[in-house]
Design a protein around this motif. Sequence first.
Motif, PDB file in Angstrom:
ATOM      1  N   GLU A  86       0.832  -0.947  -0.137  1.00  0.00           N
ATOM      2  CA  GLU A  86       0.205   0.097   0.117  1.00  0.00           C
ATOM      3  C   GLU A  86       0.729   1.467  -0.449  1.00  0.00           C
ATOM      4  OE1 GLU A  86      -3.734  -1.928   2.748  1.00  0.00           O
ATOM      5  OE2 GLU A  86      -1.921  -1.335   3.812  1.00  0.00           O
ATOM      6  N   ASN A  87       1.984   1.281   0.291  1.00  0.00           N
ATOM      7  CA  ASN A  87       2.648   2.040   1.001  1.00  0.00           C
ATOM      8  C   ASN A  87       3.291   2.516  -1.078  1.00  0.00           C
ATOM      9  OD1 ASN A  87       3.731   3.912   3.218  1.00  0.00           O
ATOM     10  ND2 ASN A  87       2.930   1.722   4.084  1.00  0.00           N
ATOM     11  N   LEU A  88       3.847   1.532  -1.744  1.00  0.00           N
ATOM     12  CA  LEU A  88       4.683   1.572  -2.620  1.00  0.00           C
ATOM     13  C   LEU A  88       2.737   2.546  -3.395  1.00  0.00           C
ATOM     14  CD1 LEU A  88       7.235   0.293  -1.512  1.00  0.00           C
ATOM     15  CD2 LEU A  88       7.631  -0.859  -3.712  1.00  0.00           C
ATOM     16  N   LEU A  89       2.241   1.486  -3.330  1.00  0.00           N
ATOM     17  CA  LEU A  89       0.966   2.355  -4.420  1.00  0.00           C
ATOM     18  C   LEU A  89       0.937   3.969  -4.205  1.00  0.00           C
ATOM     19  CD1 LEU A  89      -1.757  -0.725  -4.394  1.00  0.00           C
ATOM     20  CD2 LEU A  89      -0.764  -0.205  -6.093  1.00  0.00           C
ATOM     21  N   GLU A  90       0.659   4.306  -3.380  1.00  0.00           N
ATOM     22  CA  GLU A  90       0.279   5.795  -2.983  1.00  0.00           C
ATOM     23  C   GLU A  90       1.333   5.869  -3.379  1.00  0.00           C
ATOM     24  OE1 GLU A  90      -1.387   7.969  -0.229  1.00  0.00           O
ATOM     25  OE2 GLU A  90      -2.466   6.407  -0.813  1.00  0.00           O
ATOM     26  N   SER A  91       2.768   5.827  -3.865  1.00  0.00           N
ATOM     27  CA  SER A  91       4.082   6.484  -4.371  1.00  0.00           C
ATOM     28  C   SER A  91       3.581   6.965  -5.574  1.00  0.00           C
ATOM     29  CB  SER A  91       4.808   6.142  -4.226  1.00  0.00           C
ATOM     30  OG  SER A  91       5.367   4.608  -4.784  1.00  0.00           O
ATOM     31  N   LYS A 102       0.524  -1.067 -11.631  1.00  0.00           N
ATOM     32  CA  LYS A 102       0.315  -0.259 -10.870  1.00  0.00           C
ATOM     33  C   LYS A 102       0.314  -1.582  -9.182  1.00  0.00           C
ATOM     34  CE  LYS A 102      -2.040   3.984 -10.671  1.00  0.00           C
ATOM     35  NZ  LYS A 102      -2.549   4.886 -10.427  1.00  0.00           N
ATOM     36  N   ILE A 103       0.135  -2.574  -9.439  1.00  0.00           N
ATOM     37  CA  ILE A 103       0.286  -3.576  -8.392  1.00  0.00           C
ATOM     38  C   ILE A 103       1.156  -4.356  -9.082  1.00  0.00           C
ATOM     39  CG2 ILE A 103      -0.860  -5.995  -7.528  1.00  0.00           C
ATOM     40  CD1 ILE A 103      -3.849  -4.015  -7.453  1.00  0.00           C
ATOM     41  N   ASN A 104       1.397  -4.588 -10.624  1.00  0.00           N
ATOM     42  CA  ASN A 104       2.093  -5.621 -10.538  1.00  0.00           C
ATOM     43  C   ASN A 104       3.697  -5.263 -10.742  1.00  0.00           C
ATOM     44  OD1 ASN A 104       0.512  -7.592 -11.595  1.00  0.00           O
ATOM     45  ND2 ASN A 104      -0.251  -6.825 -13.925  1.00  0.00           N
ATOM     46  N   ARG A 105       3.505  -3.554 -11.008  1.00  0.00           N
ATOM     47  CA  ARG A 105       5.374  -3.442 -10.692  1.00  0.00           C
ATOM     48  C   ARG A 105       5.612  -3.539  -9.521  1.00  0.00           C
ATOM     49  NH1 ARG A 105       6.165   2.566 -12.376  1.00  0.00           N
ATOM     50  NH2 ARG A 105       5.243   2.559 -15.086  1.00  0.00           N
TER      51      ARG A 105
END
Length: 614
Positions: A86-91, A102-105
Amino acid sequence: MSNIFSCQSVSKAFGAQLLFSDLNLVITSGDRVGLIGPNGSGKSTLLKIICGLEEKDHGKVLREKNMVVSYLAQEDRFVEHLSPVENLLESLSDTPLEQAEKINRVQAILSRAELTDQDAPLRELSGGWRKRVSICRSLVVQPDLLVMDEPTNHLDIEGIVWLEKLLAGSFASSPSAFIMVSHDRRFLENSINRVVELSATYPSGTFQVSGTYSKFLEKRQEFLVQQNMLEERLANKARRETEWLRRGPKARTTKARYRIDEAYRLQDELGRVRAHNRAEGRVSIEFAATGRKTKKLLDASKLSKGYDDIELFSGLDMILSPGSRIGLVGRNGCGKSTLMSILASGVNEEFLPDSGTISVADGVSIIDFKQDRSSLDQESSLRRALAPEGDSIMFRDRSFHVVSWAKRFLFRPDQLETPVSRLSGGEQARILIAELMRQPADILLLDEPTNDLDIPSRDVLEESLHDFGGAVVLVSHDRYLLDRVCDCVLGFTGDGEVFYYADYHQWLADLEKRPEEQRENGLVAKKKEPVAAKQRKSGRLSYLDQREYELMDEKIMQAEEIRDRLENRINDPALGSEPESLQKTWQELEQARSHVDRLYERWDELEEKKQEGF
């Protein structure tokens, strides 16, 4: 290679303190730049200018059009209740990517972090795992330029090796170039292809070399030698011209006036060269040993320690003698600092093992250096921290005024009334080292002494530890320091076992052979079969003992050559007229004899083991 970023004549100051001026820097695609320099030279500020987080005072900053810059700060900041995913998705929230992409990355880059639980809240992760997630977050945006400020902070040796492999690899999120600030010399050697040093030592403010860190050191030494030679030539020429000026040329011809102007120009140039040659401050570190001749300072036998159902180590033996140099290596939280506290309590019994014994020779002085800075009074002034009992301190039977003492550790007189809380991490580390120096010791227990120290300070620390006559136990993730200082390492495997290794390379190789579950989980519950564990440990040690046994003959020959050379020197009648040299040679001879004795004792132990069938 195309330029993706450049600084042209950039200057920056904070108040009256000038960090750098007329700085020029070009970064091209494929560059892997290590930015180094003394504490306070402006490295972190330059990184922020590159990222657009700090404004320059003068000059130009040029970036490639549409360039993506990613910044990895020293401190990791997250939304603590969210998971790594979730933190990486925020970025990635501002990117025009589909949610599935986004999720795959995010999952692809997190898989490289080797994080087993990607759904746990960030607040539950250790400092090392948080740093790995932070590194992944800086890469998930697929930057053209990655900017990293002390990326190895909070990483243990395994984590640093992981980061080296990550930066060396080629994958979708790999940056076109990166620039990083680091004081880890081994990490720099393995990760970069260019070095930029910020320092007032250089006329241009920087010294830049393409190549590895070791190549940079060679080129830097050549430059400094040339600068010293230039100073000597200018000094000789200026001396001649100054003498001519003093004679007072009577004929004020054009030629004479030109020579007068040239004499003044030479004096100005000599002043500038001298200022550069003396600009780089070096911390003066000299640990005081008690001079004790006891062969066995500390003897620990069958030590074990655990908390709740977690076993940190068991069956641990350790003997410390003058000249012993042991490094402790292992994952964060494996028990290294706990063992250091147990060894430090060998004289006051404040921190005891669960089982085992520690015997300490009478009157042994043990100095314990803690990494958490807890012993520092943050409200105290720098003056009181350096000289608690007045305006002077005693060191090696000499009295030093607090101003002189402060200068040895690169503090300015106008800083003496500054509260400790307002000093940088590196400055606070230097206060603790200054306190260590004032206490004569037989055993130094150093827990991460290089934290926040710049490279020049680390170099001096190494030299001081080499010269120290007592025993040293060192916890460090600085592999360069371990290689230079330690004779062997005590490796924590993370499953309650500890083994002696020749160096940290051997420890890392051993970890790779262990079951995957142990390497992922780190710590495991206490073993219910201590006999089996003991047999396993003996098997491990037999391999190392065999290797040590094969090299022992050569080690003894080398040690005896050094001892014999010193004995010949001590018998030289000419040395009797030099009391200081005689005393120093005698101390070196005593250490050399003790070293030979220890090697023979160890050889006897290995012979006994060999006869018993180990």
